[in-house]
Scaffold this motif. Sequence first.
Motif, mmCIF file in Angstrom:
data_model
loop_
_atom_site.group_PDB
_atom_site.id
_atom_site.type_symbol
_atom_site.label_atom_id
_atom_site.label_comp_id
_atom_site.label_asym_id
_atom_site.label_seq_id
_atom_site.Cartn_x
_atom_site.Cartn_y
_atom_site.Cartn_z
ATOM 1 N N GLU A 215 -4.198 7.666 9.489
ATOM 2 C CA GLU A 215 -5.080 8.529 8.707
ATOM 3 C C GLU A 215 -4.464 8.938 7.371
ATOM 4 O O GLU A 215 -5.193 9.253 6.418
ATOM 5 N N SER A 216 -3.138 8.934 7.293
ATOM 6 C CA SER A 216 -2.430 9.323 6.067
ATOM 7 C C SER A 216 -1.811 8.143 5.344
ATOM 8 O O SER A 216 -1.089 8.321 4.366
ATOM 9 N N TYR A 221 -3.340 8.802 -0.259
ATOM 10 C CA TYR A 221 -2.085 9.538 -0.057
ATOM 11 C C TYR A 221 -0.880 8.743 -0.565
ATOM 12 O O TYR A 221 0.235 8.912 -0.068
ATOM 13 N N ALA A 222 -1.097 7.898 -1.546
ATOM 14 C CA ALA A 222 -0.042 6.996 -2.021
ATOM 15 C C ALA A 222 1.195 7.738 -2.505
ATOM 16 O O ALA A 222 2.323 7.299 -2.274
ATOM 17 N N GLY A 223 0.998 8.866 -3.180
ATOM 18 C CA GLY A 223 2.140 9.631 -3.678
ATOM 19 C C GLY A 223 3.013 10.136 -2.547
ATOM 20 O O GLY A 223 4.255 10.067 -2.627
ATOM 21 N N ASN A 224 2.405 10.624 -1.491
ATOM 22 C CA ASN A 224 3.153 11.109 -0.341
ATOM 23 C C ASN A 224 3.859 9.963 0.374
ATOM 24 O O ASN A 224 5.027 10.085 0.784
ATOM 25 N N VAL A 225 3.171 8.827 0.528
ATOM 26 C CA VAL A 225 3.774 7.654 1.156
ATOM 27 C C VAL A 225 4.987 7.193 0.358
ATOM 28 O O VAL A 225 6.049 6.892 0.920
ATOM 29 N N ARG A 226 4.826 7.154 -0.963
ATOM 30 C CA ARG A 226 5.939 6.735 -1.817
ATOM 31 C C ARG A 226 7.138 7.664 -1.654
ATOM 32 O O ARG A 226 8.283 7.207 -1.559
#
Length: 328
Positions: A215-216, A221-226
């Motif tokens: 879900e994330s 949510y690319a910034g958080n994944v990065r």
Amino acid sequence: MYDYKSTDPAIWTGRRSDQPEYLHQVVAVCTTDTLPSAATRQRYVFLGYCVDEGVRRNQGRTGAADGPDAIRHALAKLPVHFGTGRTVADAGNLYCRDGQLEAVQQGLAHHVEKILKAGYMPIVLGGGHDVAWGHYTGIRKFLPAEKTIGIINFDAHLDMRDDSHGANSGTPFYQIAGDAGEQFRYLCLGVRSDANTPTLFETAEKFDSAYVLRESFSLKYAGNVRSIIEKFIDKADAVYVTIDLDGFSSAWAPGVSAASPLGFEPDIVLEALEHILYSGKLIGIDIAEMNPVYDRDGQTAKLAAGLLFNVLHGIAGYDDAETVSAVV
């Protein structure tokens, strides 16, 4: 025992050109004993893991043993944009004999170690996700003992099942955790709650694993994944990436051992891979669970080939990223 054979050169065919504009024109078919000497700094070698014994043991649908050549067929037709700046080789296939999964995994480790010693980055084509245990073991044998390996797995499944009753395609990261001990570093991206039991999540926490739920795991949510990836990579000396194609939605990847419409999309994986490549710590990568028996119009094979095309080209052109020489 296991079998090891060179790749049929006929697989690497496609549109002809007077200039080397297609991948089939630049790939050197060889074995791990005859890897070409090359002055280029960027050196890659494909190695096939034609094994679905682990999938069978894990009660999945078999067919992934034919995955490596299906990916090669799709890769052969793709263009190249890197001129003479890279060397790409194909060192053949490993086959499981008489259900001896553990033997072929150790064989994979042996050949991965040889590839790394020759200065190449292994790109292993699967095959079931039990490929990860053999691939990791080869990297571990190659690196000095004090060097840590960060494992990034793109997958719907944590694949941390207890191996006390034998290894299978769902046990590799449990096995790696037992081998690595305090050095265990594991990040799983795209995990689905409906594809993992509470016990598997408890096991992940027991071994201090990190994961991002499906879900994330999207461009939203690319910034958080990065940020998660960068922090994870900072704590590792080398990074091993494994991509389980069954993590993708079946809209993108129908030809896998355990398909689901609830998976992630290619764009977020490409975004994540770009940051991994830019780190300069990538030491090996594999693609798992490619199952041509259930593929549709070669779609899943083309997805796998497209991901590897971007890896070979550095995605956004980060050609200055160091490879294995940066971590030994």
